[in-house]
Scaffold this motif. Structure first.
Motif, PDB file in Angstrom:
ATOM      1  N   PHE A 287      24.900  21.981  -6.710  1.00 14.63           N
ATOM      2  CA  PHE A 287      24.726  20.717  -7.403  1.00 14.63           C
ATOM      3  C   PHE A 287      23.808  20.951  -8.586  1.00 14.63           C
ATOM      4  CE2 PHE A 287      25.498  19.384  -2.988  1.00 14.63           C
ATOM      5  CZ  PHE A 287      26.509  18.441  -3.163  1.00 14.63           C
ATOM      6  N   ASP A 288      23.950  20.122  -9.629  1.00 16.94           N
ATOM      7  CA  ASP A 288      23.038  20.238 -10.756  1.00 16.94           C
ATOM      8  C   ASP A 288      21.678  19.658 -10.369  1.00 16.94           C
ATOM      9  OD1 ASP A 288      22.812  17.330 -11.733  1.00 16.94           O
ATOM     10  OD2 ASP A 288      24.987  17.637 -11.733  1.00 16.94           O
ATOM     11  N   HIS A 289      20.690  19.966 -11.171  1.00 20.88           N
ATOM     12  CA  HIS A 289      19.311  19.587 -10.880  1.00 20.88           C
ATOM     13  C   HIS A 289      19.165  18.071 -10.688  1.00 20.88           C
ATOM     14  CE1 HIS A 289      14.955  19.758 -10.927  1.00 20.88           C
ATOM     15  NE2 HIS A 289      14.948  18.834 -11.865  1.00 20.88           N
TER      16      HIS A 289
ATOM     17  N   ILE B  15      20.536  16.892  -7.352  1.00 26.22           N
ATOM     18  CA  ILE B  15      19.656  17.266  -6.251  1.00 26.22           C
ATOM     19  C   ILE B  15      18.457  16.320  -6.173  1.00 26.22           C
ATOM     20  CG2 ILE B  15      18.110  19.065  -5.357  1.00 26.22           C
ATOM     21  CD1 ILE B  15      20.148  21.116  -6.439  1.00 26.22           C
ATOM     22  N   LEU B  16      17.940  15.917  -7.321  1.00 25.18           N
ATOM     23  CA  LEU B  16      16.834  14.956  -7.327  1.00 25.18           C
ATOM     24  C   LEU B  16      17.263  13.623  -6.722  1.00 25.18           C
ATOM     25  CD1 LEU B  16      15.167  15.555 -10.813  1.00 25.18           C
ATOM     26  CD2 LEU B  16      14.295  16.194  -8.564  1.00 25.18           C
ATOM     27  N   VAL B  17      18.426  13.127  -7.112  1.00 20.64           N
ATOM     28  CA  VAL B  17      18.952  11.859  -6.586  1.00 20.64           C
ATOM     29  C   VAL B  17      19.185  11.980  -5.083  1.00 20.64           C
ATOM     30  CG1 VAL B  17      20.973  10.333  -6.618  1.00 20.64           C
ATOM     31  CG2 VAL B  17      19.960  11.092  -8.763  1.00 20.64           C
ATOM     32  N   MET B  18      19.765  13.078  -4.666  1.00 24.00           N
ATOM     33  CA  MET B  18      20.012  13.299  -3.245  1.00 24.00           C
ATOM     34  C   MET B  18      18.701  13.351  -2.464  1.00 24.00           C
ATOM     35  SD  MET B  18      23.042  16.151  -3.625  1.00 24.00           S
ATOM     36  CE  MET B  18      22.765  16.839  -2.027  1.00 24.00           C
TER      37      MET B  18
ATOM     38  N   ASN C 205      23.488  15.875   5.858  1.00 19.59           N
ATOM     39  CA  ASN C 205      24.908  16.240   5.782  1.00 19.59           C
ATOM     40  C   ASN C 205      25.749  15.113   5.222  1.00 19.59           C
ATOM     41  OD1 ASN C 205      24.469  18.833   6.750  1.00 19.59           O
ATOM     42  ND2 ASN C 205      24.760  18.231   8.874  1.00 19.59           N
ATOM     43  N   GLN C 206      25.445  13.878   5.586  1.00 21.56           N
ATOM     44  CA  GLN C 206      26.190  12.745   5.044  1.00 21.56           C
ATOM     45  C   GLN C 206      25.926  12.571   3.557  1.00 21.56           C
ATOM     46  OE1 GLN C 206      28.619  11.136   6.400  1.00 21.56           O
ATOM     47  NE2 GLN C 206      28.347  12.200   8.344  1.00 21.56           N
ATOM     48  N   ILE C 207      24.682  12.704   3.154  1.00 24.56           N
ATOM     49  CA  ILE C 207      24.345  12.580   1.731  1.00 24.56           C
ATOM     50  C   ILE C 207      25.025  13.679   0.931  1.00 24.56           C
ATOM     51  CG2 ILE C 207      22.437  12.794   0.060  1.00 24.56           C
ATOM     52  CD1 ILE C 207      20.733  11.206   2.099  1.00 24.56           C
ATOM     53  N   ILE C 208      25.028  14.886   1.437  1.00 22.47           N
ATOM     54  CA  ILE C 208      25.686  16.000   0.748  1.00 22.47           C
ATOM     55  C   ILE C 208      27.187  15.732   0.609  1.00 22.47           C
ATOM     56  CG2 ILE C 208      26.319  18.445   0.975  1.00 22.47           C
ATOM     57  CD1 ILE C 208      23.461  18.798   2.263  1.00 22.47           C
ATOM     58  N   ALA C 209      27.811  15.278   1.677  1.00 24.13           N
ATOM     59  CA  ALA C 209      29.247  14.986   1.631  1.00 24.13           C
ATOM     60  C   ALA C 209      29.543  13.872   0.625  1.00 24.13           C
ATOM     61  CB  ALA C 209      29.746  14.602   3.016  1.00 24.13           C
ATOM     62  N   LEU C 210      28.726  12.841   0.615  1.00 22.92           N
ATOM     63  CA  LEU C 210      28.931  11.741  -0.330  1.00 22.92           C
ATOM     64  C   LEU C 210      28.739  12.211  -1.769  1.00 22.92           C
ATOM     65  CD1 LEU C 210      27.058   9.008   1.707  1.00 22.92           C
ATOM     66  CD2 LEU C 210      29.504   8.986   1.151  1.00 22.92           C
ATOM     67  N   ALA C 211      27.733  13.052  -1.994  1.00 20.00           N
ATOM     68  CA  ALA C 211      27.499  13.587  -3.340  1.00 20.00           C
ATOM     69  C   ALA C 211      28.639  14.492  -3.773  1.00 20.00           C
ATOM     70  CB  ALA C 211      26.165  14.321  -3.391  1.00 20.00           C
ATOM     71  N   GLN C 212      29.179  15.270  -2.845  1.00 20.99           N
ATOM     72  CA  GLN C 212      30.329  16.117  -3.172  1.00 20.99           C
ATOM     73  C   GLN C 212      31.527  15.267  -3.576  1.00 20.99           C
ATOM     74  OE1 GLN C 212      30.467  18.467   0.489  1.00 20.99           O
ATOM     75  NE2 GLN C 212      30.134  20.301  -0.767  1.00 20.99           N
ATOM     76  N   ALA C 213      31.626  14.068  -3.008  1.00 20.74           N
ATOM     77  CA  ALA C 213      32.725  13.160  -3.338  1.00 20.74           C
ATOM     78  C   ALA C 213      32.473  12.408  -4.644  1.00 20.74           C
ATOM     79  CB  ALA C 213      32.946  12.170  -2.198  1.00 20.74           C
ATOM     80  N   GLY C 214      31.286  12.625  -5.242  1.00 27.04           N
ATOM     81  CA  GLY C 214      31.008  12.048  -6.546  1.00 27.04           C
ATOM     82  C   GLY C 214      29.982  10.929  -6.582  1.00 27.04           C
ATOM     83  N   GLU C 215      29.482  10.509  -5.436  1.00 21.17           N
ATOM     84  CA  GLU C 215      28.488   9.424  -5.419  1.00 21.17           C
ATOM     85  C   GLU C 215      27.169   9.919  -5.991  1.00 21.17           C
ATOM     86  OE1 GLU C 215      27.156   6.171  -5.656  1.00 21.17           O
ATOM     87  OE2 GLU C 215      28.863   5.961  -4.265  1.00 21.17           O
ATOM     88  N   ARG C 216      26.589   9.132  -6.915  1.00 18.79           N
ATOM     89  CA  ARG C 216      25.310   9.508  -7.520  1.00 18.79           C
ATOM     90  C   ARG C 216      24.301   8.359  -7.487  1.00 18.79           C
ATOM     91  NH1 ARG C 216      27.758  13.505  -6.894  1.00 18.79           N
ATOM     92  NH2 ARG C 216      27.935  15.308  -8.253  1.00 18.79           N
ATOM     93  N   ASN C 217      24.664   7.231  -6.924  1.00 19.61           N
ATOM     94  CA  ASN C 217      23.764   6.095  -6.842  1.00 19.61           C
ATOM     95  C   ASN C 217      22.861   6.274  -5.622  1.00 19.61           C
ATOM     96  OD1 ASN C 217      23.015   3.351  -5.668  1.00 19.61           O
ATOM     97  ND2 ASN C 217      23.704   2.791  -7.732  1.00 19.61           N
ATOM     98  N   VAL C 218      21.554   6.270  -5.852  1.00 18.64           N
ATOM     99  CA  VAL C 218      20.592   6.518  -4.786  1.00 18.64           C
ATOM    100  C   VAL C 218      20.753   5.518  -3.639  1.00 18.64           C
ATOM    101  CG1 VAL C 218      18.130   6.517  -4.217  1.00 18.64           C
ATOM    102  CG2 VAL C 218      18.910   7.585  -6.313  1.00 18.64           C
ATOM    103  N   ASP C 219      20.850   4.255  -3.972  1.00 18.78           N
ATOM    104  CA  ASP C 219      20.966   3.226  -2.934  1.00 18.78           C
ATOM    105  C   ASP C 219      22.247   3.381  -2.129  1.00 18.78           C
ATOM    106  OD1 ASP C 219      18.520   1.946  -3.550  1.00 18.78           O
ATOM    107  OD2 ASP C 219      19.485   0.864  -5.195  1.00 18.78           O
ATOM    108  N   HIS C 220      23.349   3.681  -2.812  1.00 17.90           N
ATOM    109  CA  HIS C 220      24.623   3.874  -2.112  1.00 17.90           C
ATOM    110  C   HIS C 220      24.567   5.104  -1.212  1.00 17.90           C
ATOM    111  CE1 HIS C 220      26.970   1.457  -5.360  1.00 17.90           C
ATOM    112  NE2 HIS C 220      26.237   0.688  -4.573  1.00 17.90           N
ATOM    113  N   LEU C 221      23.986   6.187  -1.706  1.00 17.81           N
ATOM    114  CA  LEU C 221      23.862   7.397  -0.885  1.00 17.81           C
ATOM    115  C   LEU C 221      23.069   7.110   0.382  1.00 17.81           C
ATOM    116  CD1 LEU C 221      23.156  10.101  -3.615  1.00 17.81           C
ATOM    117  CD2 LEU C 221      25.132  10.040  -2.073  1.00 17.81           C
ATOM    118  N   CYS C 222      21.961   6.409   0.231  1.00 13.94           N
ATOM    119  CA  CYS C 222      21.120   6.088   1.379  1.00 13.94           C
ATOM    120  C   CYS C 222      21.861   5.197   2.358  1.00 13.94           C
ATOM    121  CB  CYS C 222      19.843   5.413   0.905  1.00 13.94           C
ATOM    122  SG  CYS C 222      18.785   4.814   2.231  1.00 13.94           S
ATOM    123  N   ASP C 223      22.375   4.076   1.874  1.00 15.77           N
ATOM    124  CA  ASP C 223      23.029   3.089   2.744  1.00 15.77           C
ATOM    125  C   ASP C 223      24.263   3.651   3.434  1.00 15.77           C
ATOM    126  OD1 ASP C 223      21.086   1.288   1.970  1.00 15.77           O
ATOM    127  OD2 ASP C 223      22.375   0.252   0.526  1.00 15.77           O
ATOM    128  N   ARG C 224      25.084   4.350   2.673  1.00 14.06           N
ATOM    129  CA  ARG C 224      26.321   4.886   3.247  1.00 14.06           C
ATOM    130  C   ARG C 224      26.038   6.010   4.228  1.00 14.06           C
ATOM    131  NH1 ARG C 224      30.401   6.033  -1.355  1.00 14.06           N
ATOM    132  NH2 ARG C 224      31.751   6.442   0.416  1.00 14.06           N
TER     133      ARG C 224
END
Length: 70
Positions: A12-14, A17-20, A46-65
């Motif tokens: 992932f780009d820098h 990784i910060l958002v994650m 693992n869930q955050i990584i999978a969501l980020a791999q799918a393109g999610e970059r919104n901090v709140d969405h990553l956390c909630d999902r």
């Protein structure tokens, strides 16, 4: 605890990784507030990584999902 230790070869780009990392810390804190000790740090990461791999970059969405999926 940084999320980097869970990346295990994922690239992932820098900025991503910060958002994650922020989403990871938010989810860890939320799991404690929800009194959910059954949710492990690895499961959240693992869930955050999978969501980020799918393109999610919104901090709140990553956390909630991530919390909804564990």
């Amino acid at each position: 605890m940084p999320i980097r230790q869970f990346l295990e070869g994922h690239k992932f780009d820098h900025d991503t990784i910060l958002v994650m990392g922020v989403a990871f810390e938010m989810a860890r804190a939320s799991a404690k507030l929800l009194d959910r000790p059954d949710i492990t740090q690895a499961a959240i990461a693992n869930q955050i990584i999978a969501l980020a791999q799918a393109g999610e970059r919104n901090v709140d969405h990553l956390c909630d999902r991530a919390l909804a999926l564990v």
